[in-house]
Design an enzyme around this catalytic site. Sequence first.
Site, PDB file in Angstrom:
ATOM      1  N   GLU A 121       1.696  -6.589  -5.555  1.00 53.22           N
ATOM      2  CA  GLU A 121       1.523  -5.897  -6.838  1.00 53.22           C
ATOM      3  C   GLU A 121       2.660  -4.952  -7.209  1.00 53.22           C
ATOM      4  O   GLU A 121       3.021  -4.837  -8.376  1.00 53.22           O
ATOM      5  CB  GLU A 121       0.216  -5.111  -6.857  1.00 53.22           C
ATOM      6  CG  GLU A 121      -0.995  -5.986  -7.062  1.00 53.22           C
ATOM      7  CD  GLU A 121      -1.712  -6.278  -5.762  1.00 53.22           C
ATOM      8  OE1 GLU A 121      -1.811  -5.356  -4.937  1.00 53.22           O
ATOM      9  OE2 GLU A 121      -2.153  -7.421  -5.546  1.00 53.22           O
ATOM     10  N   ASP A 139       0.835  -1.204   0.000  1.00 53.91           N
ATOM     11  CA  ASP A 139       0.000   0.000   0.000  1.00 53.91           C
ATOM     12  C   ASP A 139       0.873   1.259   0.000  1.00 53.91           C
ATOM     13  O   ASP A 139       0.716   2.146  -0.849  1.00 53.91           O
ATOM     14  CB  ASP A 139      -0.937   0.016   1.223  1.00 53.91           C
ATOM     15  CG  ASP A 139      -1.894  -1.170   1.218  1.00 53.91           C
ATOM     16  OD1 ASP A 139      -1.993  -1.834   0.172  1.00 53.91           O
ATOM     17  OD2 ASP A 139      -2.534  -1.435   2.248  1.00 53.91           O
TER      18      ASP A 139
HETATM   19  O1  TRH Z   1       4.743  -6.144   0.616  1.00 56.28           O
HETATM   20  P1  TRH Z   1       3.838  -6.780  -0.379  1.00 56.28           P
HETATM   21  O2  TRH Z   1       3.566  -8.186  -0.148  1.00 56.28           O
HETATM   22  O3  TRH Z   1       2.511  -5.954  -0.432  1.00 56.28           O
HETATM   23  C1  TRH Z   1       1.232  -6.565  -0.391  1.00 56.28           C
HETATM   24  C2  TRH Z   1       0.531  -6.470  -1.723  1.00 56.28           C
HETATM   25  O4  TRH Z   1       0.619  -5.236  -2.345  1.00 56.28           O
HETATM   26  C3  TRH Z   1      -0.910  -6.867  -1.542  1.00 56.28           C
HETATM   27  O5  TRH Z   1      -1.645  -6.676  -2.697  1.00 56.28           O
HETATM   28  C4  TRH Z   1      -1.545  -6.067  -0.453  1.00 56.28           C
HETATM   29  O6  TRH Z   1      -2.852  -6.356  -0.310  1.00 56.28           O
HETATM   30  C5  TRH Z   1      -0.792  -6.384   0.814  1.00 56.28           C
HETATM   31  O7  TRH Z   1       0.541  -5.931   0.646  1.00 56.28           O
HETATM   32  C6  TRH Z   1      -1.415  -5.697   2.024  1.00 56.28           C
HETATM   33  O8  TRH Z   1       4.454  -6.645  -1.885  1.00 56.28           O
HETATM   34  P2  TRH Z   1       4.588  -5.406  -2.870  1.00 56.28           P
HETATM   35  O9  TRH Z   1       3.254  -4.953  -3.348  1.00 56.28           O
HETATM   36  O10 TRH Z   1       5.542  -5.799  -3.892  1.00 56.28           O
HETATM   37  O11 TRH Z   1       5.241  -4.256  -2.006  1.00 56.28           O
HETATM   38  C7  TRH Z   1       6.551  -4.294  -1.536  1.00 56.28           C
HETATM   39  C8  TRH Z   1       7.150  -2.900  -1.571  1.00 56.28           C
HETATM   40  O12 TRH Z   1       8.368  -2.883  -0.832  1.00 56.28           O
HETATM   41  C9  TRH Z   1       7.505  -2.443  -2.965  1.00 56.28           C
HETATM   42  O13 TRH Z   1       7.206  -1.064  -3.107  1.00 56.28           O
HETATM   43  C10 TRH Z   1       9.020  -2.635  -3.047  1.00 56.28           C
HETATM   44  C11 TRH Z   1       9.405  -2.312  -1.636  1.00 56.28           C
HETATM   45  N1  TRH Z   1      10.690  -2.851  -1.170  1.00 56.28           N
HETATM   46  C12 TRH Z   1      11.717  -1.955  -0.931  1.00 56.28           C
HETATM   47  O14 TRH Z   1      11.568  -0.744  -1.150  1.00 56.28           O
HETATM   48  N2  TRH Z   1      12.886  -2.431  -0.442  1.00 56.28           N
HETATM   49  C13 TRH Z   1      13.123  -3.743  -0.217  1.00 56.28           C
HETATM   50  O15 TRH Z   1      14.224  -4.115   0.218  1.00 56.28           O
HETATM   51  C14 TRH Z   1      12.054  -4.665  -0.512  1.00 56.28           C
HETATM   52  C15 TRH Z   1      12.279  -6.137  -0.287  1.00 56.28           C
HETATM   53  C16 TRH Z   1      10.854  -4.176  -0.970  1.00 56.28           C
END
Ligand code: TRH
Length: 369
Positions: free
Chosen positions: A264, A16
């Site tokens: 996502e 989010d």
């Molecule tokens: O963390 P997520 O599993 O988020 C999820 C999904 O969006 C899901 O749809 C939602 O309903 C749930 O949360 C509540 O995966 P996502 O969407 O890839 O988000 C991870 C974010 O973290 C992304 O913006 C990349 C960031 N990130 C970093 O900035 N640094 C890091 O080292 C890592 C591993 C991720």
Amino acid sequence: MLHFDIFCRVVDNYGDIGVCWRLARQLAAPPHQKNVRLWVDDLHSFKRLEPRLQTELNEQHIDGVTVHPWNDAQSFPPPAEVVIEAFACELPDTYKAAITDKTVWLNLEYLSAEDWVEDCHAQPSPQQQGKRKYFFFPGFTERTGGLLREENLKQQRLSWQQDQSNAQALWTKIGLSERTQIELMHGQRRQILLFSYPSAPVMALLQALQQGNHDTLVLSPTPFTPEQQVLSNDHLQLHHFNFVSQQEFDHLLWSSDLNFVRGEDSLVRALWAAKPFIWQPYEQEEGLHTKKLQALLDRSPMNQAVQTLMHTWSNCDSQQFTDQYLSCMQAPMWHRWREEALQWHNTLLQQKDLCTHLLEFCTKHQPTQ
Ligand code: TRH
């Protein structure tokens, strides 16, 4: 100039705030340069992907965005011309009451490749007192709100990749030894980024990598379990890194040979990396996530073996995963997978990005004041 308020509640994980932060920064950056306030209910989670954030401040400016903590009891300034309620997060009552029929009020929804998204995108959601709220759906076709993508992202990626000192600086930052860095640079070791949910069949992946012909490095933001750590040797190196900024996360995707992503936001970033990836959707009741995965694959040029492999990973099927993975990594299949990933990236790049769709929508729906 249009002013934006974006409201974000961090429910769990990072998706989010990940999406809201990218959206806010893209709106504030050239060529749009909008005035953006971002209201976030959990600055500590936010800080994990934006280390410049100071969690004790009531107002701060990062990359042209004004960031505020959000709690419902506080008082709010008058609403901006465009109000984005991310993922139906429910605006505070006092703020909502101040919204007028002149405000463009949007509920930014979750990304899905399913067909119904085209019918629901940009539809009104009736509100009291003539206030106008709309659903805004990101998506993979021109009849949706599109995907978040920075201006010139491809050029940024290519110039970052061309200069190997960029990857070296990143590898040093996350603690890789000089020897491993040299092996990666000379193509003697493959790099895999592993960002997955706890249910993923990680052991089956590691067993496949142990049997595989290539020396591999697996990078994970989740610590490896002692059982997994036992499999670590010179042929298969396992390396845990601490969460990095969103930009550095992109760089990790750009420098890897294969990316495992989840949710996502990292899915979209893996697409923009133009590298082979395996996606694990966020698990939902009644197997809805499997439908989401198939809908995505239906819009992709991915061959059947890769599609099956992604389903096996998502269904956490350890039994099937090892053999399917090894066969996808065989030379002709691996080559094909890389070509398809590039082709998918190039096709999506032709489409309008989410901010452009959003600004066109606002222009169309903003009443003349
Ligand atoms: O963390 P997520 O599993 O988020 C999820 C999904 O969006 C899901 O749809 C939602 O309903 C749930 O949360 C509540 O995966 P996502 O969407 O890839 O988000 C991870 C974010 O973290 C992304 O913006 C990349 C960031 N990130 C970093 O900035 N640094 C890091 O080292 C890592 C591993 C991720």
